[in-house]
Design a protein around this motif. Sequence first.
Motif, PDB file in Angstrom:
ATOM      1  N   ASP A  14       9.064  -5.362   8.830  1.00  0.00           N
ATOM      2  CA  ASP A  14       9.207  -3.967   8.305  1.00  0.00           C
ATOM      3  C   ASP A  14      10.565  -3.921   7.467  1.00  0.00           C
ATOM      4  O   ASP A  14      11.117  -2.764   7.264  1.00  0.00           O
ATOM      5  CB  ASP A  14       9.124  -2.890   9.422  1.00  0.00           C
ATOM      6  CG  ASP A  14       8.288  -2.849   9.916  1.00  0.00           C
ATOM      7  OD1 ASP A  14       6.962  -3.159   9.530  1.00  0.00           O
ATOM      8  OD2 ASP A  14       7.739  -2.130  11.044  1.00  0.00           O
ATOM      9  N   HIS A  38       8.536   3.832   3.519  1.00  0.00           N
ATOM     10  CA  HIS A  38       8.829   3.391   4.745  1.00  0.00           C
ATOM     11  C   HIS A  38       8.059   4.445   5.914  1.00  0.00           C
ATOM     12  O   HIS A  38       7.492   3.717   6.758  1.00  0.00           O
ATOM     13  CB  HIS A  38      10.358   3.532   5.126  1.00  0.00           C
ATOM     14  CG  HIS A  38      10.687   2.859   6.351  1.00  0.00           C
ATOM     15  ND1 HIS A  38      10.676   1.632   6.577  1.00  0.00           N
ATOM     16  CD2 HIS A  38      11.074   3.333   7.574  1.00  0.00           C
ATOM     17  CE1 HIS A  38      11.031   1.176   7.639  1.00  0.00           C
ATOM     18  NE2 HIS A  38      11.227   2.271   8.434  1.00  0.00           N
ATOM     19  N   ALA A  39       7.921   5.728   5.543  1.00  0.00           N
ATOM     20  CA  ALA A  39       7.309   6.315   6.623  1.00  0.00           C
ATOM     21  C   ALA A  39       5.640   6.171   6.471  1.00  0.00           C
ATOM     22  O   ALA A  39       5.025   6.369   7.467  1.00  0.00           O
ATOM     23  CB  ALA A  39       7.438   7.998   5.945  1.00  0.00           C
ATOM     24  N   LEU A  41       4.629   3.278   6.517  1.00  0.00           N
ATOM     25  CA  LEU A  41       3.959   1.918   7.045  1.00  0.00           C
ATOM     26  C   LEU A  41       3.292   2.041   8.345  1.00  0.00           C
ATOM     27  O   LEU A  41       2.534   1.268   8.679  1.00  0.00           O
ATOM     28  CB  LEU A  41       5.733   1.417   7.351  1.00  0.00           C
ATOM     29  CG  LEU A  41       6.110   0.515   6.262  1.00  0.00           C
ATOM     30  CD1 LEU A  41       7.402  -0.132   6.581  1.00  0.00           C
ATOM     31  CD2 LEU A  41       5.229  -0.451   5.623  1.00  0.00           C
ATOM     32  N   ASP A  42       3.590   3.182   9.053  1.00  0.00           N
ATOM     33  CA  ASP A  42       2.772   3.439  10.177  1.00  0.00           C
ATOM     34  C   ASP A  42       1.214   3.551  10.065  1.00  0.00           C
ATOM     35  O   ASP A  42       0.362   3.188  10.561  1.00  0.00           O
ATOM     36  CB  ASP A  42       3.269   4.603  10.996  1.00  0.00           C
ATOM     37  CG  ASP A  42       4.523   3.971  11.680  1.00  0.00           C
ATOM     38  OD1 ASP A  42       4.668   3.042  12.070  1.00  0.00           O
ATOM     39  OD2 ASP A  42       5.472   5.091  12.047  1.00  0.00           O
ATOM     40  N   LEU A  43       1.016   4.474   8.871  1.00  0.00           N
ATOM     41  CA  LEU A  43      -0.336   4.671   8.416  1.00  0.00           C
ATOM     42  C   LEU A  43      -0.923   3.463   8.044  1.00  0.00           C
ATOM     43  O   LEU A  43      -2.158   3.039   8.206  1.00  0.00           O
ATOM     44  CB  LEU A  43      -0.375   5.636   7.405  1.00  0.00           C
ATOM     45  CG  LEU A  43       0.281   7.094   7.778  1.00  0.00           C
ATOM     46  CD1 LEU A  43       0.471   7.926   6.779  1.00  0.00           C
ATOM     47  CD2 LEU A  43      -0.799   7.765   8.885  1.00  0.00           C
ATOM     48  N   ASP A  45      -0.157   0.334   9.237  1.00  0.00           N
ATOM     49  CA  ASP A  45      -0.685  -0.433  10.377  1.00  0.00           C
ATOM     50  C   ASP A  45      -1.958   0.030  10.910  1.00  0.00           C
ATOM     51  O   ASP A  45      -2.729  -0.959  11.479  1.00  0.00           O
ATOM     52  CB  ASP A  45       0.526  -0.336  11.389  1.00  0.00           C
ATOM     53  CG  ASP A  45       1.531  -1.278  10.835  1.00  0.00           C
ATOM     54  OD1 ASP A  45       1.592  -1.978   9.819  1.00  0.00           O
ATOM     55  OD2 ASP A  45       2.873  -0.684  11.650  1.00  0.00           O
ATOM     56  N   ASP A  46      -2.150   1.150  11.072  1.00  0.00           N
ATOM     57  CA  ASP A  46      -3.324   1.902  11.367  1.00  0.00           C
ATOM     58  C   ASP A  46      -4.606   1.792  10.448  1.00  0.00           C
ATOM     59  O   ASP A  46      -5.643   1.316  10.956  1.00  0.00           O
ATOM     60  CB  ASP A  46      -3.238   3.554  11.661  1.00  0.00           C
ATOM     61  CG  ASP A  46      -2.486   3.846  12.688  1.00  0.00           C
ATOM     62  OD1 ASP A  46      -2.047   2.894  13.547  1.00  0.00           O
ATOM     63  OD2 ASP A  46      -1.606   5.153  12.550  1.00  0.00           O
ATOM     64  N   ASP A  60      -1.630   7.657   1.807  1.00  0.00           N
ATOM     65  CA  ASP A  60      -0.746   8.751   2.175  1.00  0.00           C
ATOM     66  C   ASP A  60      -0.507   9.617   0.982  1.00  0.00           C
ATOM     67  O   ASP A  60      -0.560   9.036  -0.002  1.00  0.00           O
ATOM     68  CB  ASP A  60       0.564   8.401   3.000  1.00  0.00           C
ATOM     69  CG  ASP A  60       1.422   9.453   3.505  1.00  0.00           C
ATOM     70  OD1 ASP A  60       0.824  10.464   4.007  1.00  0.00           O
ATOM     71  OD2 ASP A  60       2.722   8.930   3.828  1.00  0.00           O
ATOM     72  N   ASN A  75       0.057 -10.241   6.778  1.00  0.00           N
ATOM     73  CA  ASN A  75       0.808  -9.004   7.228  1.00  0.00           C
ATOM     74  C   ASN A  75       1.985  -8.553   6.618  1.00  0.00           C
ATOM     75  O   ASN A  75       2.697  -7.707   6.820  1.00  0.00           O
ATOM     76  CB  ASN A  75       1.066  -8.779   8.564  1.00  0.00           C
ATOM     77  CG  ASN A  75       1.008  -7.638   9.313  1.00  0.00           C
ATOM     78  OD1 ASN A  75       0.445  -6.557   8.627  1.00  0.00           O
ATOM     79  ND2 ASN A  75       1.728  -7.146  10.215  1.00  0.00           N
ATOM     80  N   ARG A  77       3.229  -6.299   3.642  1.00  0.00           N
ATOM     81  CA  ARG A  77       2.754  -5.145   2.857  1.00  0.00           C
ATOM     82  C   ARG A  77       3.253  -4.865   1.347  1.00  0.00           C
ATOM     83  O   ARG A  77       4.537  -4.880   1.371  1.00  0.00           O
ATOM     84  CB  ARG A  77       2.938  -4.111   3.621  1.00  0.00           C
ATOM     85  CG  ARG A  77       1.845  -3.710   4.794  1.00  0.00           C
ATOM     86  CD  ARG A  77       2.232  -4.406   6.103  1.00  0.00           C
ATOM     87  NE  ARG A  77       3.382  -4.578   6.445  1.00  0.00           N
ATOM     88  CZ  ARG A  77       4.222  -4.040   7.478  1.00  0.00           C
ATOM     89  NH1 ARG A  77       3.471  -3.157   8.288  1.00  0.00           N
ATOM     90  NH2 ARG A  77       5.404  -4.211   7.905  1.00  0.00           N
TER      91      ARG A  77
END
Length: 134
Positions: A14, A38-39, A41-43, A45-46, A60, A75, A77
């Motif tokens: 990350d 950066h915010a 990144l979680d989306l 990953d999902d 997003d 992996n 991104r």
Amino acid sequence: MSSTYYFAIVGTNDSPLYETELGVQRDESKYLNQFIVHAALDLVDDAQFMSTACYLKTIDRYNDWNVSAYVTPSNTRLMLLHEAKADDAIRLFFTDCHELYLKTLLNPFYEPNTPIQSQAFDVKVNTLAKKYLF
């Protein structure tokens, strides 16, 4: 209308490996662009487990900005923050940037998951952006 893009390559831990602003430069939005990507990144990953494709399209939105992502098999991104929707052009841009990143990985002097500081890499990314995004 001139578009602004923010492109980042995010490593497996990350951390940003490469980032650039394409188009009109706005210094006041540099940190906001980093924050938005950066915010997201979680989306990413999902979403990567919901699809078998590397290109995840728009994952997003933040106000008028869209965040598109491309996940490599290792992996890493590739993230693009953009205003306009042009899925085919963005997919082609990501595909060519992935190929450029692979060529960088094949360089024996480059250590994986370290920032890319090559001026040649920067020039080639800007050339690809002019080819596909502008």
